[in-house]
Design an enzyme around this catalytic site. Structure first.
Site, short mmCIF file in Angstrom:
data_model
loop_
_atom_site.label_atom_id
_atom_site.label_comp_id
_atom_site.label_asym_id
_atom_site.label_seq_id
_atom_site.Cartn_x
_atom_site.Cartn_y
_atom_site.Cartn_z
N GLY A 1 0.29 -4.92 0.82
CA GLY A 1 -0.84 -5.05 0.15
C GLY A 1 -0.42 -5.59 -1.26
O GLY A 1 -1.28 -6.09 -1.81
N ALA B 1 0.82 -1.24 0.00
CA ALA B 1 -0.06 -0.07 0.00
C ALA B 1 0.83 1.36 0.24
O ALA B 1 1.90 1.19 0.60
CB ALA B 1 -0.77 -0.02 1.23
N GLU C 1 -0.83 -9.20 -0.40
CA GLU C 1 -2.11 -9.46 -0.28
C GLU C 1 -3.26 -9.35 -1.49
O GLU C 1 -3.99 -10.19 -1.55
CB GLU C 1 -2.81 -8.23 0.71
CG GLU C 1 -2.13 -8.36 2.06
CD GLU C 1 -2.49 -7.40 3.04
OE1 GLU C 1 -2.32 -6.48 2.65
OE2 GLU C 1 -3.21 -7.53 4.18
N GLU D 1 4.46 -5.47 7.29
CA GLU D 1 3.87 -4.45 8.19
C GLU D 1 4.20 -3.90 9.32
O GLU D 1 4.36 -3.07 9.96
CB GLU D 1 2.51 -4.78 7.89
CG GLU D 1 1.63 -4.27 6.74
CD GLU D 1 1.84 -5.44 5.89
OE1 GLU D 1 2.49 -6.37 6.02
OE2 GLU D 1 0.98 -5.59 4.75
#
Ligand code: COA
Length: 259
Positions: A111, A65, A114, A134
């Site tokens: 992300g 992200a 993911e 993370e």
């Protein structure tokens, strides 16, 4: 207007390329919005049989992200970011009726991993590196990573990867079952297209039911076996079933009408 993704279509196979190579294809708000729209449109398009998603450049699939967008978020905004992202993109892809293959061409971190894990399956280049870093940022995965990684690699391996914030290479990801195949960068898209071609020869209506039944087994709110029975029964009412069985009995290749 500058778009963050590119889409192309070839013989029923659509390729979505995340196109922010200078930011290692990090998922910002705009990219997530564009991806949602692209998946939605392609899923509605009768001519699209399989979708492949990859990253532009040779370095990254998606490096996570976009950290610059949420660095100053509050508790409430953080929860909203994860809720919206999961709904609009990650759960959306997982439950798409069109098969989605992730072509992991480099870093798939946070992300990015993911996103790859939300796809129906993954193929990686031998240069790929995967991880959920993370906790090194004082965060946890928020786009489904704590759920999908253990589903794919087992709880112990997922715990170690998440706690260490480490990266694994493509060979280890293959051994873990996180990716289905590992090939060179040059072979990555041709292999994904070859697999997509094989998929698209089959009944896409049956595949849609199969995706739903497999996913049901990972959803606590529904009974996977009951979902399978229902989907199995539904197949008998389709023109694809008629064509598939007739073609078999007539010893010819099926030409599925897709309904
Ligand atoms: N969010 C925002 N920007 C990112 C990003 C992310 N997740 N990952 C990379 N970028 C940007 C960098 O800030 C840099 O931008 P700049 O050139 O404007 O400074 C550019 O992409 C290139 O990245 P850089 O870090 O210089 O490349 P590198 O080869 O030295 O390192 C990584 C590659 C993947 C190891 C490193 O970029 C990284 O650790 N990224 C973050 C991974 C992460 O924690 N993801 C989870 C987020 S929740």
């Amino acid at each position: 207007m500058k778009y963050n993704i590119l889409t192309e279509q070839k013989e029923g196979i659509a390729t979505i390329t995340i196109n922010r190579a200078n930011k290692l294809n990090a998922l910002n708000k705009q990219t997530i919005k564009e991806l949602h729209q692209a998946f939605k449109d392609l899923n509605r398009d009768k001519g699209t049989k399989v979708i492949i998603i990859t990253g532009s450049g040779e370095k990254a699939f998606v490096a996570g992200a976009d950290i610059s967008e949420f660095a100053d978020f509050s508790v409430k905004k953080g929860a909203k970011l994860a809720t919206k992202g999961q709904k609009k993109l990650f759960d959306f892809i997982e439950n798409l009726s069109t098969p989605v293959i992730a072509a992991i061409n480099g870093f798939a971190l946070g992300g990015g991993l993911e996103l790859a894990m939300a796809c129906h399956f993954r193929v990686a280049s031998d240069t790929a590196k995967m991880g959920l870093p993370e906790v090194s940022l004082g965060l946890i995965p928020g786009y489904g990573g704590t759920q999908r990684l253990p589903q794919l690699v087992g709880k112990g391996r997922a715990m170690e990867l998440i706690m260490t914030a480490g990266m694994i290479n493509a060979q280890k990801a293959l051994a873990y079952g996180l990716v289905n195949h590992v090939v060179s960068q040059e072979e990555l898209m041709p292999l994904c297209e070859k697999i997509a071609g094989k998929i698209s020869n089959n009944s896409l209506v049956a595949i849609k039911h199969a995706i739903k039944a497999v996913n049901a087994g990972f959803n606590d709110d529904v009974n996977g076996y009951a979902s399978e029975i229902e989907a199995f029964g539904d197949c008998f009412g389709t023109a694809d079933f008629k064509e598939g069985t007739t073609a078999f009995l007539e010893k010819r290749k099926a030409d599925f009408p897709g309904k």
